[in-house]
Design a protein around this motif. Structure first.
Motif, PDB file in Angstrom:
ATOM      1  N   LEU A 102      41.670  42.069  10.872  1.00 54.55           N
ATOM      2  CA  LEU A 102      41.600  43.448  10.405  1.00 54.55           C
ATOM      3  C   LEU A 102      40.707  44.286  11.319  1.00 54.55           C
ATOM      4  O   LEU A 102      41.015  45.447  11.608  1.00 54.55           O
ATOM      5  N   LYS A 103      39.605  43.701  11.774  1.00 53.59           N
ATOM      6  CA  LYS A 103      38.715  44.423  12.684  1.00 53.59           C
ATOM      7  C   LYS A 103      39.414  44.750  13.989  1.00 53.59           C
ATOM      8  O   LYS A 103      39.286  45.866  14.529  1.00 53.59           O
ATOM      9  N   GLU A 104      40.192  43.807  14.511  1.00 59.17           N
ATOM     10  CA  GLU A 104      40.947  44.051  15.740  1.00 59.17           C
ATOM     11  C   GLU A 104      42.028  45.110  15.521  1.00 59.17           C
ATOM     12  O   GLU A 104      42.245  45.977  16.377  1.00 59.17           O
ATOM     13  N   ASP A 105      42.685  45.037  14.362  1.00 64.91           N
ATOM     14  CA  ASP A 105      43.718  46.039  14.057  1.00 64.91           C
ATOM     15  C   ASP A 105      43.115  47.432  13.936  1.00 64.91           C
ATOM     16  O   ASP A 105      43.704  48.415  14.410  1.00 64.91           O
ATOM     17  N   LEU A 106      41.948  47.531  13.300  1.00 64.42           N
ATOM     18  CA  LEU A 106      41.301  48.834  13.156  1.00 64.42           C
ATOM     19  C   LEU A 106      40.906  49.404  14.518  1.00 64.42           C
ATOM     20  O   LEU A 106      41.041  50.608  14.755  1.00 64.42           O
ATOM     21  N   ARG A 107      40.420  48.536  15.413  1.00 65.34           N
ATOM     22  CA  ARG A 107      40.061  49.019  16.747  1.00 65.34           C
ATOM     23  C   ARG A 107      41.291  49.555  17.472  1.00 65.34           C
ATOM     24  O   ARG A 107      41.244  50.608  18.129  1.00 65.34           O
ATOM     25  N   SER A 108      42.405  48.837  17.342  1.00 68.27           N
ATOM     26  CA  SER A 108      43.638  49.301  17.977  1.00 68.27           C
ATOM     27  C   SER A 108      44.138  50.596  17.335  1.00 68.27           C
ATOM     28  O   SER A 108      44.616  51.504  18.026  1.00 68.27           O
ATOM     29  N   MET A 109      44.014  50.702  16.002  1.00 68.54           N
ATOM     30  CA  MET A 109      44.441  51.914  15.314  1.00 68.54           C
ATOM     31  C   MET A 109      43.607  53.120  15.721  1.00 68.54           C
ATOM     32  O   MET A 109      44.133  54.233  15.866  1.00 68.54           O
TER      33      MET A 109
END
Length: 267
Positions: free
Chosen positions: A165-172
């Motif tokens: 989720l942290k990686e997805d948020l950074r990409s978002m």
């Protein structure tokens, strides 16, 4: 002979004087032409500035505070603005028919697809609120804050691993600010540029049917026009926005009705 020499020297002096005067006149004329050109430029610049909306006047103390990273006095209390911002973001996620977007645009029903549609509506709200001066810009920051809080909570509810989720948020976050730049360029340009921005950011470069892009370009144009017609004071105090449907049942309903014209008797 001496008289002839004096006459020639006198004629030479007169010729030099005439040349010097001609040069002086040419220099004066050139200076006058440059002065007229500068005056014309300044007049055009002042006319251009007068056509643009006046910036909100702030005092020296407010400028110092905001230069230090703090928020100065606003038109309304921060608590009211934050409540209005939360309500405006809620309108973006609750008053939008995501299922219709997924079906008509052939988008997968995933968290990322939901976020792409949500960020499009958040961007349109940001475009509208940035027109309301410093108070509107402060509200924009809190709208974005509410969006990231909501995305994180939705990811946790869906059971996504915290690391993923942290990686997805950074990409978002990266995609969000890139999308803002692309959408801003598109709304200020023609439909080709806006369609390219939607193809990159909303469809992730995966749209084979040009009719989907045409539908979304029309949707964005009419939504921005609809939001511009709303009262800025009401938006700052309530944050309540409505959205036009993705497909209009009556195309003429997009047009803003004309104000009635009365005669001297009020009829």
């Amino acid at each position: 002979m001496a008289a002839l020499v004096r006459a020639v020297s006198c004629q030479t002096g007169v010729t030099q004087w005439i040349a010097a005067c001609s040069g002086l006149l040419q220099t004066t004329a050139a200076q006058g032409q440059c002065r007229r050109m500068l005056c014309g430029i300044f007049q055009r610049l002042s006319a251009k500035d007068s056509l643009q909306p006046s910036e909100e006047k702030v005092g020296a103390f407010t400028r110092i505070i905001e230069a230090m990273g703090f928020t100065g006095p606003l038109k309304y209390s921060r608590w009211k603005i934050k409540v209005a911002a939360l309500r405006m973001y809620t309108c973006c996620v609750e008053k939008t028919d995501y299922e219709e977007f997924f079906n008509r645009c052939q988008m997968p029903d995933t968290l990322n697809s939901w976020f792409l549609v949500a960020q499009l509506h958040v961007w349109m709200c940001l475009v509208r609120m940035k027109q309301e001066g410093r108070t509107g810009k402060y509200m924009c920051r809190y709208i974005v804050h509410c969006m990231w809080e909501d995305v994180e909570q939705r990811g946790k509810v869906m059971g996504i691993n915290s690391v993923a989720l942290k990686e997805d948020l950074r990409s978002m976050v990266e995609n969000f600010y890139a999308a803002l730049f692309g959408y801003d360029e598109g709304i200020l340009s023609d439909d080709h540029v806006l369609a390219a921005a939607l193809w990159r950011n909303l469809f992730n470069k995966n749209c084979e049917d040009p009719r989907h892009l045409e539908l979304l370009v029309e949707y964005v144009r009419k939504q921005v026009q609809h939001l511009d017609a709303l009262s800025g004071e009401d938006l700052l105090l309530t944050g309540e926005v409505s959205w036009r449907p993705l497909v209009e049942s009556n195309a003429r309903s997009i047009l803003k009705p004309h104000s009635p014209i009365y005669n001297d008797e009020g009829l």
